[in-house]
Write a protein that holds these residues in place. Sequence first.
Motif, mmCIF file in Angstrom:
data_model
loop_
_atom_site.group_PDB
_atom_site.id
_atom_site.type_symbol
_atom_site.label_atom_id
_atom_site.label_comp_id
_atom_site.label_asym_id
_atom_site.label_seq_id
_atom_site.Cartn_x
_atom_site.Cartn_y
_atom_site.Cartn_z
ATOM 1 N N MET A 1 -56.112 -134.861 -74.637
ATOM 2 C CA MET A 1 -55.159 -134.630 -73.388
ATOM 3 C C MET A 1 -53.902 -134.409 -73.426
ATOM 4 N N PRO A 2 -53.399 -133.611 -72.606
ATOM 5 C CA PRO A 2 -52.025 -133.138 -72.795
ATOM 6 C C PRO A 2 -51.130 -134.461 -72.673
ATOM 7 N N LEU A 3 -49.714 -134.156 -73.069
ATOM 8 C CA LEU A 3 -48.894 -135.152 -73.248
ATOM 9 C C LEU A 3 -47.750 -135.174 -72.168
ATOM 10 N N ARG A 4 -47.406 -136.367 -71.539
ATOM 11 C CA ARG A 4 -46.492 -136.193 -70.538
ATOM 12 C C ARG A 4 -45.091 -135.899 -71.109
ATOM 13 N N ASP A 5 -44.184 -134.952 -70.488
ATOM 14 C CA ASP A 5 -42.877 -135.116 -71.060
ATOM 15 C C ASP A 5 -41.878 -136.266 -70.908
ATOM 16 N N VAL A 6 -41.106 -136.480 -71.955
ATOM 17 C CA VAL A 6 -40.175 -137.442 -71.936
ATOM 18 C C VAL A 6 -38.885 -136.866 -72.017
ATOM 19 N N SER A 7 -37.748 -137.279 -71.109
ATOM 20 C CA SER A 7 -36.463 -136.967 -71.491
ATOM 21 C C SER A 7 -35.607 -138.070 -70.910
ATOM 22 N N CYS A 8 -34.501 -138.449 -71.738
ATOM 23 C CA CYS A 8 -33.786 -139.402 -71.129
ATOM 24 C C CYS A 8 -32.628 -138.964 -70.529
ATOM 25 N N GLU A 9 -32.491 -137.822 -70.240
ATOM 26 C CA GLU A 9 -31.541 -137.022 -69.381
ATOM 27 C C GLU A 9 -32.070 -136.491 -68.078
ATOM 28 N N GLN A 10 -33.327 -136.829 -67.844
ATOM 29 C CA GLN A 10 -34.000 -136.723 -66.465
ATOM 30 C C GLN A 10 -33.399 -137.536 -65.421
ATOM 31 N N ALA A 11 -33.029 -136.489 -64.395
ATOM 32 C CA ALA A 11 -32.229 -137.017 -63.307
ATOM 33 C C ALA A 11 -33.219 -137.789 -62.466
ATOM 34 N N TRP A 12 -32.647 -138.998 -61.686
ATOM 35 C CA TRP A 12 -33.708 -139.858 -60.647
ATOM 36 C C TRP A 12 -33.274 -139.268 -59.195
ATOM 37 N N GLU A 51 -49.946 -133.612 -81.067
ATOM 38 C CA GLU A 51 -50.319 -132.586 -80.231
ATOM 39 C C GLU A 51 -51.479 -133.329 -79.284
ATOM 40 N N GLY A 52 -51.222 -132.893 -77.859
ATOM 41 C CA GLY A 52 -52.353 -133.638 -77.027
ATOM 42 C C GLY A 52 -53.453 -133.044 -76.783
ATOM 43 N N ASN A 53 -54.434 -133.646 -76.460
ATOM 44 C CA ASN A 53 -55.750 -133.045 -76.088
ATOM 45 C C ASN A 53 -55.748 -132.243 -74.906
ATOM 46 N N PRO A 54 -56.162 -131.165 -74.678
ATOM 47 C CA PRO A 54 -55.952 -130.307 -73.334
ATOM 48 C C PRO A 54 -56.768 -130.925 -72.203
ATOM 49 N N LEU A 55 -57.749 -131.770 -72.429
ATOM 50 C CA LEU A 55 -58.636 -132.248 -71.534
ATOM 51 C C LEU A 55 -58.485 -133.394 -71.133
ATOM 52 N N GLY A 56 -58.495 -134.026 -69.735
ATOM 53 C CA GLY A 56 -58.269 -135.149 -69.523
ATOM 54 C C GLY A 56 -56.734 -135.386 -68.545
ATOM 55 N N ALA A 57 -56.450 -136.318 -68.484
ATOM 56 C CA ALA A 57 -55.278 -136.898 -67.743
ATOM 57 C C ALA A 57 -54.005 -136.764 -69.013
ATOM 58 N N PRO A 58 -52.871 -136.397 -68.557
ATOM 59 C CA PRO A 58 -51.891 -136.470 -69.725
ATOM 60 C C PRO A 58 -51.684 -137.932 -70.181
ATOM 61 N N ALA A 59 -51.489 -137.949 -71.559
ATOM 62 C CA ALA A 59 -51.230 -139.162 -72.301
ATOM 63 C C ALA A 59 -49.627 -139.264 -72.162
ATOM 64 N N TYR A 60 -49.287 -140.669 -72.614
ATOM 65 C CA TYR A 60 -47.870 -140.938 -72.711
ATOM 66 C C TYR A 60 -47.366 -140.130 -74.145
ATOM 67 N N HIS A 61 -46.132 -139.734 -74.239
ATOM 68 C CA HIS A 61 -45.782 -138.847 -75.290
ATOM 69 C C HIS A 61 -45.478 -140.229 -76.400
ATOM 70 N N PRO A 62 -45.699 -139.734 -77.642
ATOM 71 C CA PRO A 62 -45.578 -140.888 -78.748
ATOM 72 C C PRO A 62 -44.265 -141.200 -78.905
ATOM 73 N N ARG A 63 -43.300 -140.417 -78.736
ATOM 74 C CA ARG A 63 -41.743 -140.709 -78.727
ATOM 75 C C ARG A 63 -41.509 -141.717 -77.733
ATOM 76 N N ALA A 64 -41.896 -141.353 -76.547
ATOM 77 C CA ALA A 64 -41.830 -142.702 -75.454
ATOM 78 C C ALA A 64 -42.344 -143.899 -75.917
ATOM 79 N N LEU A 65 -43.616 -144.041 -76.260
ATOM 80 C CA LEU A 65 -44.276 -145.310 -76.837
ATOM 81 C C LEU A 65 -43.553 -145.893 -77.760
#
Length: 68
Positions: A1-12, A51-65
């Motif tokens: 499944m694809p990975l969710r993006d993770v960014s510490c600079e993401q604005a709220w 690399e995430g699997n292209p099928l299914g819901a986005p997974a949490y990125h390993p860096r975030a975990l």
Amino acid sequence: MPLRDVSCEQAWLLPPSLDELLPLDHPARFVAEFVDALDREDWAELGVEMEGNPLGAPAYHPRALLSV
């Protein structure tokens, strides 16, 4: 499944940003720098596929975990 993006600079939606909440000497900043310094070989040694699997819901990125 694809990975969710993770960014510490993401604005709220409402201020402040995560960067503004943590003091410069907070241990979470050390953890973030350590995780960001890992390259693909380091992740492979840990047994983590970057690399995430292209099928299914986005997974949490390993860096975030690992940062948690």
